[in-house]
Write a protein that holds these residues in place. Structure first.
Motif, PDB file in Angstrom:
ATOM      1  N   MET A   1      -7.892  88.161  16.266  1.00 20.94           N
ATOM      2  CA  MET A   1      -7.356  87.353  17.363  1.00 20.94           C
ATOM      3  C   MET A   1      -7.736  85.896  17.164  1.00 20.94           C
ATOM      4  N   PRO A   2      -6.787  84.969  17.253  1.00 24.29           N
ATOM      5  CA  PRO A   2      -7.109  83.550  17.131  1.00 24.29           C
ATOM      6  C   PRO A   2      -7.648  82.991  18.439  1.00 24.29           C
ATOM      7  N   GLU A  67     -22.166  78.663  24.358  1.00 26.45           N
ATOM      8  CA  GLU A  67     -21.554  78.999  25.632  1.00 26.45           C
ATOM      9  C   GLU A  67     -20.066  78.669  25.683  1.00 26.45           C
ATOM     10  N   ALA A  68     -19.710  77.457  25.265  1.00 24.29           N
ATOM     11  CA  ALA A  68     -18.306  77.064  25.298  1.00 24.29           C
ATOM     12  C   ALA A  68     -17.467  77.991  24.428  1.00 24.29           C
ATOM     13  N   GLY A  69     -18.006  78.351  23.262  1.00 25.13           N
ATOM     14  CA  GLY A  69     -17.272  79.213  22.352  1.00 25.13           C
ATOM     15  C   GLY A  69     -17.068  80.610  22.902  1.00 25.13           C
ATOM     16  N   LEU A  70     -18.082  81.161  23.571  1.00 25.51           N
ATOM     17  CA  LEU A  70     -17.937  82.504  24.123  1.00 25.51           C
ATOM     18  C   LEU A  70     -16.907  82.545  25.253  1.00 25.51           C
ATOM     19  N   HIS A  71     -16.819  81.479  26.024  1.00 24.41           N
ATOM     20  CA  HIS A  71     -15.773  81.424  27.049  1.00 24.41           C
ATOM     21  C   HIS A  71     -14.390  81.381  26.393  1.00 24.41           C
ATOM     22  N   GLN A  72     -14.271  80.660  25.273  1.00 24.87           N
ATOM     23  CA  GLN A  72     -12.997  80.631  24.553  1.00 24.87           C
ATOM     24  C   GLN A  72     -12.665  81.998  23.971  1.00 24.87           C
ATOM     25  N   ASP A  73     -13.694  82.706  23.493  1.00 22.63           N
ATOM     26  CA  ASP A  73     -13.475  84.052  22.956  1.00 22.63           C
ATOM     27  C   ASP A  73     -12.949  84.996  24.038  1.00 22.63           C
ATOM     28  N   TYR A  78      -8.233  88.006  26.457  1.00 24.38           N
ATOM     29  CA  TYR A  78      -7.318  88.151  27.584  1.00 24.38           C
ATOM     30  C   TYR A  78      -5.893  87.771  27.172  1.00 24.38           C
ATOM     31  N   ASP A  79      -5.755  86.632  26.493  1.00 23.22           N
ATOM     32  CA  ASP A  79      -4.432  86.166  26.083  1.00 23.22           C
ATOM     33  C   ASP A  79      -3.784  87.128  25.094  1.00 23.22           C
ATOM     34  N   TRP A  80      -4.601  87.748  24.232  1.00 31.62           N
ATOM     35  CA  TRP A  80      -4.076  88.711  23.256  1.00 31.62           C
ATOM     36  C   TRP A  80      -3.491  89.916  23.984  1.00 31.62           C
ATOM     37  N   LEU A  81      -4.179  90.375  25.022  1.00 33.94           N
ATOM     38  CA  LEU A  81      -3.658  91.496  25.801  1.00 33.94           C
ATOM     39  C   LEU A  81      -2.375  91.112  26.538  1.00 33.94           C
ATOM     40  N   ARG A  82      -2.361  89.927  27.118  1.00 28.95           N
ATOM     41  CA  ARG A  82      -1.163  89.485  27.836  1.00 28.95           C
ATOM     42  C   ARG A  82       0.028  89.350  26.883  1.00 28.95           C
ATOM     43  N   ALA A  83      -0.243  88.912  25.629  1.00 28.80           N
ATOM     44  CA  ALA A  83       0.823  88.777  24.636  1.00 28.80           C
ATOM     45  C   ALA A  83       1.402  90.130  24.241  1.00 28.80           C
TER      46      ALA A  83
END
Length: 233
Positions: A1-2, A67-73, A78-83
Motif C-alpha cells: 500500500m502506498p 508519530e506523523a508517519g504512523l498517522h499517514q500509515d 483506510y484509503d486502501w480499503l475504501r479504494a
C-alpha cells in the motif's frame, strides 16, 4: 500500500463475508501481521474481513517510524480499503497498544463503523510522565500520540478493552480515556488477570463479537452481518 509521503506498506488482507464488516488492525510497537495469526483465524472464522498493517520500518514496510508517519500509515490502510469499494461504515478500526493512538485519530477524522481500542493509553505523553515523573518528559518527548485530544471527536461506537494485570500501560489510562469518549455508544471492559499482550488469548473476542453484533445486528443502523456466528473464540 502506498502512503501519501511515498512509503510502501506491507499488509495482510482477508475479504469479509457478504454483509460483514472489515477490521483495520493497527498493531503495537514493532508488531507485524505474521505474529497475529490467532487474531486472523478468529476474525476469518466469523466472516469478518481484516487488513493488518505493518508500520513503516517494520516487517517489510519501507521508511522510518515516527508519530506523523504512523498517522499517514493508518490513513493509507483506510484509503486502501475504501479504494476496494468497502463502505466507510463497514470499516472497524482496531488499535492495539501503540496503535491505539493512530486508531483514535483516524476514527475522529474519517467515517468508520466502530472503534476498538485494546490496552490503550490516555496519551503517550501522559503515560511517560506517569512512568518517569522526575524527568522533563514534556520537553524531551517528540511523539506524543494525544488520544485524549481526539477521542471526544469519534462519532462511531467505541469499545475499550484492558487487562487489570497490564504492567506496561496501566488500566487507569484507558479508564480516563473512556471518560472522554463522546456519546452513549461506548463500552469499557476490564479483563481480570490479563496482561498487556494476552487479551486476545484470554477471550478479547468474546467481548468483540457482541459489540459488533450490536452494530451489525438485525435492528442495527449498519448492514446485517448474516455470516457471523457469535460466541466462539
Amino acid at each position: 500500500m502506498p502512503t501519501s509521503d511515498g512509503e510502501s506498506l506491507i499488509g495482510w488482507y482477508s475479504q469479509a463475508a457478504p454483509g460483514c464488516p472489515t477490521l483495520l488492525f493497527l498493531d503495537g510497537n514493532a508488531g507485524g501481521p505474521a505474529i497475529q495469526s490467532g487474531r486472523w483465524r478468529r476474525l476469518h472464522a466469523h466472516g469478518v474481513g481484516f487488513l493488518g498493517l505493518a508500520w513503516r520500518g517494520y516487517a517489510g514496510s519501507s521508511g522510518q517510524p515516527d508519530e506523523a508517519g504512523l498517522h499517514q500509515d493508518a490513513r493509507a490502510g483506510y484509503d486502501w480499503l475504501r479504494a476496494r469499494n468497502i463502505a466507510a461504515g463497514d470499516i472497524v478500526v482496531h488499535g492495539f497498544s501503540l496503535g491505539s493512538g493512530p486508531a483514535t485519530r483516524l476514527a475522529a477524522e474519517r467515517e468508520t463503523g466502530a472503534l476498538i481500542l485494546e490496552a490503550p493509553y490516555f496519551s503517550l505523553l501522559d503515560l511517560m510522565q506517569q512512568k518517569l515523573p522526575l524527568l522533563p518528559v514534556g520537553l524531551l518527548l517528540r511523539n506524543r500520540f494525544r488520544s485524549d485530544v481526539w477521542i471526544g471527536q469519534v462519532e462511531a461506537p467505541v469499545l475499550i478493552v484492558h487487562g487489570d494485570g497490564d504492567r506496561l500501560i496501566p488500566p487507569t489510562q484507558s479508564e480516563r480515556l473512556f471518560e472522554l469518549a463522546a456519546g452513549a455508544a461506548r463500552t469499557r471492559i476490564v479483563m481480570p488477570g490479563s496482561d498487556h499482550a494476552t487479551l486476545a488469548r484470554d477471550g478479547l473476542y468474546d467481548h468483540v463479537w457482541p459489540f459488533l453484533d450490536a452494530g451489525w445486528g438485525e435492528e442495527g443502523a449498519l448492514p446485517t452481518c448474516s455470516g457471523l456466528a457469535f460466541g466462539a473464540r
